[in-house]
Design an enzyme around this catalytic site. Sequence first.
Site, mmCIF file in Angstrom:
data_model
loop_
_atom_site.group_PDB
_atom_site.id
_atom_site.type_symbol
_atom_site.label_atom_id
_atom_site.label_comp_id
_atom_site.label_asym_id
_atom_site.label_seq_id
_atom_site.Cartn_x
_atom_site.Cartn_y
_atom_site.Cartn_z
ATOM 1 N N GLY A 73 0.054 -17.964 11.417
ATOM 2 C CA GLY A 73 0.940 -18.427 10.058
ATOM 3 C C GLY A 73 0.483 -18.080 8.997
ATOM 4 O O GLY A 73 -0.772 -17.655 8.798
ATOM 5 N N ASP A 88 7.694 -16.470 14.034
ATOM 6 C CA ASP A 88 7.276 -17.839 14.685
ATOM 7 C C ASP A 88 8.638 -18.335 14.957
ATOM 8 O O ASP A 88 8.713 -19.153 15.936
ATOM 9 C CB ASP A 88 6.558 -18.434 13.738
ATOM 10 C CG ASP A 88 7.136 -18.437 12.448
ATOM 11 O OD1 ASP A 88 8.132 -17.606 12.033
ATOM 12 O OD2 ASP A 88 6.823 -19.361 11.461
ATOM 13 N N TYR A 128 -4.575 -19.648 12.380
ATOM 14 C CA TYR A 128 -4.449 -18.909 13.457
ATOM 15 C C TYR A 128 -4.505 -20.169 14.447
ATOM 16 O O TYR A 128 -5.347 -21.165 14.419
ATOM 17 C CB TYR A 128 -5.806 -18.325 13.917
ATOM 18 C CG TYR A 128 -6.145 -16.844 13.082
ATOM 19 C CD1 TYR A 128 -6.815 -17.076 11.870
ATOM 20 C CD2 TYR A 128 -5.945 -15.919 13.509
ATOM 21 C CE1 TYR A 128 -7.059 -16.036 11.148
ATOM 22 C CE2 TYR A 128 -6.353 -14.560 13.082
ATOM 23 C CZ TYR A 128 -6.902 -14.587 11.569
ATOM 24 O OH TYR A 128 -7.365 -13.440 10.960
ATOM 25 N N ASP A 179 9.873 -26.742 12.453
ATOM 26 C CA ASP A 179 8.457 -26.550 12.418
ATOM 27 C C ASP A 179 7.859 -26.580 11.258
ATOM 28 O O ASP A 179 7.896 -25.839 10.269
ATOM 29 C CB ASP A 179 8.510 -24.776 12.810
ATOM 30 C CG ASP A 179 6.872 -24.301 13.027
ATOM 31 O OD1 ASP A 179 6.824 -23.247 13.837
ATOM 32 O OD2 ASP A 179 5.888 -25.154 12.568
#
Length: 205
Positions: free
Chosen positions: A7, A74, A11, A89
Amino acid sequence: MLLCDIGNTSYHFLDDERSFKESVGTFNPQNIQEKVYYISVNHAVNAEIANLVNWIDISSLINRERYYETMGIDRIAAVEAVENAIVVDAGSAVTVDAVKEGVYMGGFIYPGMKAMQKSYKDISPALDYSFNFELNLDKMPKNSQDAISYGYLKTLYTEVMLHNLPVILTGGDAKVFAKIFKEADVDERLVFKGMKKILQKADRC
Ligand SMILES: Nc1ncnc2c1ncn2[C@@H]1O[C@H](COP(=O)(O)OP(=O)(O)O)[C@@H](O)[C@H]1O
Ligand SMILES: CC(C)(COP(=O)(O)O)[C@@H](O)C(=O)NCCC(=O)O
Ligand SMILES: [K+]
């Protein structure tokens, strides 16, 4: 099998059953010698790992017909892991994606808590507070810390709950946001579940 979700801050690795994080600012991907199947939304890291033969980008394995072209990988991986839920998220950004009976309904992007706290602080030192995740969202605030906390959290909470779907929280700040989304399930490995499904569908594991 070693998986990695990259992201804008971390990691996030899953090594069989062990999950751990490294900071994108300090971690050197060349430290990994074994094969690692990854997804990444981090453009700077993508350039760094492009020539590392053991880092295998699985994004090309995804059937992207039901997603839009620029959608974060993601978010796609998390959506691939659920049938009927709204996924929150909470990371560098907070992404919210709704899936109803296996159909992706769409989603939105909201500032992450660190970014939003900085935004308030940059407006004025009078707004330099960390968010109060214990606040009562049913009462209008009468102090500065709750005034910014309510402004940031109530908006997100109300929008998410409108969709009447089970809430699944993931990302680095999932546990903190669980204080607001009291009914939510916390699944910090949701993106990895999606990555495994993607690899299985492509018969790659
Ligand atoms: N400068 C920062 N910007 C964003 N998040 C940060 C920062 N410093 C620390 N964090 C923390 O790092 C985590 C980022 O979430 P995570 O899901 O791990 O990362 P990513 O956004 O890379 O997927 C959160 O817990 C957040 O509070
Ligand atoms: C919104 C994101 C930056 C979130 O990434 P993260 O918080 O995990 O670092 C990422 O999903 C992304 O780069 N999305 C692309 C734009 C979009 O999804 O529409
Ligand atoms: K995120």
